[in-house]
Scaffold this active site. Structure first.
Site, short mmCIF file in Angstrom:
data_model
loop_
_atom_site.label_atom_id
_atom_site.label_comp_id
_atom_site.label_asym_id
_atom_site.label_seq_id
_atom_site.Cartn_x
_atom_site.Cartn_y
_atom_site.Cartn_z
CD GLN A 135 -3.01 -0.96 0.20
OE1 GLN A 135 -3.21 0.11 -0.38
NE2 GLN A 135 -3.68 -2.05 -0.11
CE LYS A 145 -2.58 -4.63 -3.16
NZ LYS A 145 -4.02 -4.75 -2.99
N1 PMP Z 1 -0.30 -6.61 1.75
C1 PMP Z 1 -1.14 -5.57 1.77
C2 PMP Z 1 -0.98 -4.51 2.82
C3 PMP Z 1 -2.14 -5.47 0.82
O1 PMP Z 1 -2.99 -4.45 0.84
C4 PMP Z 1 -2.26 -6.48 -0.16
C5 PMP Z 1 -3.35 -6.44 -1.20
N2 PMP Z 1 -4.60 -6.12 -0.71
C6 PMP Z 1 -1.35 -7.54 -0.15
C7 PMP Z 1 -0.38 -7.56 0.82
C8 PMP Z 1 -1.39 -8.64 -1.17
O2 PMP Z 1 -1.13 -8.14 -2.44
P1 PMP Z 1 -1.30 -9.09 -3.72
O3 PMP Z 1 -2.66 -9.69 -3.62
O4 PMP Z 1 -1.14 -8.15 -4.87
O5 PMP Z 1 -0.22 -10.11 -3.65
#
Ligand code: PMP
Length: 434
Positions: free
Chosen positions: A229, A252
């Site tokens: 984030q 993201k």
């Molecule tokens: N850590 C945090 C703080 C997140 O917000 C997210 C996604 N919501 C993730 C890890 C996991 O990311 P990803 O699904 O892209 O691997």
């Protein structure tokens, strides 16, 4: 004779799209930047203009990112690092150029310390399996926090089970900040690793990662930062934080899905054994045994997501043209503006009041289930998230089964927040008759 690498990319020129320079020019203006994101002009449910407030889940993509994927497959597609033909060389050059863009973006000292992954989740699993499983011994400790996404919790549960290591958790205070005194006390144990999120995807809390890293190092522990984030939201410099690992996701931060990055300190990565095994990550293979390729390929088994990495590079270009400090300030301004609006609605409780925050705002509306609220908003064209947000322990900490979350990015505008408030009021009236 012209060498392949210096030959003009005629095919690429053919399909070159004029949107490569998007994002820059003039003072920051979200209304102008919105025009770079075709999806933001959509109307949904027949006639509702889309208000996309689910950016903590994934961001939308500017046309420059969408177009480079198209252009790559039409003019450059080949496997990287293997074949000697023209396209393979072009694809490899662009793939490695993307790695260098990411390296500069996060201030990594070497491109060899930048590993392409599928995303944050894979990056953390890589560290848990390739470092944790080999190095943790029974009763060693891993310090996590009570606000971790499941991605930075479950991989450690698996490794703890296998190695006999213990997991310890920094408590979350009522305002959504971490209890740093408790963190200091936890570091007095047999701690080998501290792994924490930079910005909470639920509370919006910005954790003092530089200070927390220094504290862990002083206790002799390594540090992994979950930057899923934060890298999209603010300047993040791994050399300044001085962390040992840092993981984030391309999707993201305007990039494609399926591509992410794990930064690792070179000396540590060099000592680690591979995570996944197969093609690309080897040096010499006999029927009995193998030796490993140099970094970063040692950790990039199989055909990588070439177009994804190139798309991520273009996303980084875009973000840099807008300016990461500008994005941080605007996201924070919009999030605070949203909280002020939510605070003015009776029966709305906002979770997360820590002094420094990102763009995610979680809340509950008394008497309205988060899923019902999300559906109400959706009917008005407003995309928000509802559920446990992959942070069930945090839900338990605050005594709720689920929350609603609206999360902003630099292309959102105040008018979209007004629409959110109107939808919440409508949902309240429907469920309370008030
Ligand atoms: N850590 C945090 C703080 C997140 O917000 C997210 C996604 N919501 C993730 C890890 C996991 O990311 P990803 O699904 O892209 O691997």
């Amino acid at each position: 004779m012209t060498t392949p690498s210096s030959a003009p990319s005629t095919l690429a020129a053919l399909v070159h799209c004029a949107c490569h320079e998007q994002g820059g020019g003039g003072p920051f203006d979200p209304l102008r930047l919105r025009k770079d994101f075709p999806i933001l002009t959509l109307t949904v449910h027949k006639d509702k203009t889309l208000a996309y407030l689910d950016n903590a889940a994934t961001t939308q993509k500017p046309a420059s990112v969408v177009c480079v994927l198209c252009e790559y497959y039409q003019a450059c597609n080949a496997n990287v690092h293997r074949s000697l033909h023209y396209l393979a060389e072009q694809a490899t050059l662009r793939f490695e150029e993307a790695r260098r863009k990411v390296q500069r973006f996060i201030g990594a000292p070497s491109e060899r310390s930048v590993i392409f992954t599928r995303g944050t989740t894979e990056g953390i699993n890589l560290v848990a399996q390739a470092w944790g499983r080999r190095n943790l011994k029974p009763n060693d400790e891993v310090v996590l926090t009570g606000m971790e996404h499941h991605s930075n919790l479950v991989p450690w549960q698996l490794v703890a089970k296998e190695t006999g290591a213990k997991l310890k958790f920094v408590p979350v205070l009522d305002d959504g900040a971490l209890d740093l005194d408790a963190y200091g006390r936890l570091l007095k144990g047999r701690v080998r690793l501290a792994a924490f999120t930079h910005i909470s995807n639920v509370l919006g809390t910005v954790n003092p990662v530089k200070q927390m890293t220094a504290m862990a190092h002083a206790a002799g522990a390594l540090v992994l930062v979950d930057a899923a984030q934060s890298v999209p939201n603010r300047p993040v410099n791994v050399a300044d934080i001085d962390c040992d690992f840092l993981a984030f996701s391309g999707h993201k931060m305007l990039g494609p899905t399926g591509i992410g990055v794990l930064y690792g300190r070179l000396e540590i990565l060099e000592r680690m054994e591979p995570f996944l095994a197969g093609g690309e990550m080897i040096n010499r293979v006999t029927l009995e045994e193998s030796t490993w390729a140099d970094l970063p390929q040692k950790f990039e088994a199989g055909t990588p997501h070439v177009s994804g990495a190139i798309g991520l590079g273009v996303a980084v270009d875009y973000l840099q043209r807008v300016g990461m400090e500008t994005i941080r300030a605007y996201d924070e301004h919009l999030a605070r503006s949203m909280i002020a609006r939510l605070d003015a609605i009776p029966g709305v409780r906002v979770f997360g009041r820590a002094p420094e925050r990102g763009g995610a705002v979680s809340f509950e509306v008394e008497g309205v289930h988060p899923h019902d609220l999300a559906q109400f908003c959706d009917k008005d064209g407003i995309a928000i998230r509802a559920g446990h947000l992959c942070a069930q322990p945090l839900m338990q900490r605050f005594g709720v089964p689920a929350v609603s979350r609206a999360s902003v990015y630099f292309y959102n505008v105040e008018e979209e927040l007004d629409r959110l408030v109107q939808s919440i009021l409508k949902a309240k009236a429907f469920f309370h008759g008030a």
